[in-house]
Design an enzyme around this catalytic site. Structure first.
Site, PDB file in Angstrom:
ATOM      1  N   LYS A   1       0.802  -1.204  -0.135  1.00 16.24           N
ATOM      2  CA  LYS A   1       0.117  -0.148  -0.012  1.00 16.24           C
ATOM      3  C   LYS A   1       0.697   1.280   0.072  1.00 16.24           C
ATOM      4  CE  LYS A   1      -4.053  -1.839   1.591  1.00 16.24           C
ATOM      5  NZ  LYS A   1      -5.422  -1.888   2.657  1.00 16.24           N
TER       6      LYS A   1
ATOM      7  N   ARG B   1      -4.175  -9.897   5.238  1.00 12.54           N
ATOM      8  CA  ARG B   1      -4.276  -9.794   3.619  1.00 12.54           C
ATOM      9  C   ARG B   1      -3.322  -9.458   2.713  1.00 12.54           C
ATOM     10  NH1 ARG B   1      -6.736  -6.361  -0.003  1.00 12.54           N
ATOM     11  NH2 ARG B   1      -8.367  -6.978  -1.390  1.00 12.54           N
TER      12      ARG B   1
END
Length: 275
Positions: free
Chosen positions: A217, A252
């Site tokens: 991210k 995740r």
């Protein structure tokens, strides 16, 4: 503690497969049946206990609007393709109740809603009607930019009230602190996300499994200077280890094999913590 029938005594891995070309990390996108199946089977072989399918990017900083019919087409294709090959729970990453319903009919086991049941009012009804577990993400309009952890807790409390009032059992809920989604202009979003990860243990107050997605991210890129998501694996593994140390139950990730080792090591060392 269990979620979707999976024992969470040890932290588990959720492998991410996107069938959305607009997704921020192009390495996660699979568009052929063979590639989709091979990727899912390899993820399970490498230690994934869940597979998460994304048919539309949810990255808050991208223009990702597509027709709902296209999102349904992608989701149904991916899940129906995998269902005969995959023996672990499959989640559908969507904020649209129609997509969720069609995905469940195609074989999805879990709804992963980054709007925390606040986007589509029908989502909670679909979850209840089909009796599927839900991943509830912290979602809302940030008012106090200096209180990231308390803001996440407040948003989760609001979503949990929606779930409980509509008959969703506690045993069918996991929570997600929305790393990468709540993006205030000040303090910088990467400080916001870092504060949440550093204090993740505070979410234990809910008594629910905590799912964390940090994989590649933008906050990792901002801290490390790696603009290309393809270069953010080492940073992702470091953030993953810290999240597990602070109580994450499900991670995740796009990179199951590497993340599995990071999770296993962080969890093993954490067992020996004295305080």
């Amino acid at each position: 503690m269990k979620f979707a029938g999976v024992n969470l005594e040890e932290p588990k891995i959720m492998g991410v497969i996107n069938v959305s070309p607009e997704s921020f990390y192009k390495g996660s996108v699979k568009q052929s049946e063979d590639e989709l199946i091979r990727t899912a089977l390899k993820m399970i072989e490498d230690g994934a206990s869940f597979i998460d399918i994304g048919a539309k990017s949810t990255a808050p900083y991208l223009e990702t609007q597509i027709p709902v019919e296209e999102e349904i087409r992608r989701a149904v294709w991916a899940i129906s393709t995998l269902r005969d090959y995959v023996n672990v729970p499959i989640s559908i990453d969507t904020t649209n109740a129609k997509v969720a319903e069609e995905a469940i009919k195609a074989g999805a086991d879990i709804i992963n809603d980054v709007s925390g049941l606040k986007g589509d009012s029908e989502m909670v009804k679909i979850a209840k009607e089909y009796g599927v577990p839900v991943i509830i993400c912290a979602h809302g309009e940030v008012r106090d930019f200096m209180e990231p952890v308390h803001t996440v807790i407040s948003f989760l409390q609001e979503s949990l009230q929606i779930a409980y009032k509509n008959g969703i059992e506690k045993e069918k809920i996991a929570i997600d602190p929305a790393i990468g989604f709540l993006r205030p202009s000040y303090p910088p979003w990467y400080e916001w996300d870092s504060k949440v990860i550093a204090n993740l243990n505070m979410l234990k107050m809910f008594g629910l499994p905590i799912l964390v997605g940090v994989s590649r991210k933008s906050f990792i890129g901002a801290i490390t200077g790696r603009k290309d998501p393809g270069e953010r694996l080492p940073g992702s593994l470091a953030a993953t280890a810290i999240a597990v140390w602070n109580g994450a139950n499900i991670i995740r990730t796009h990179d199951v094999k590497e993340t599995f080792d990071a999770v296993r090591l962080a969890w093993f060392i954490r067992k020996f913590r004295l305080v």
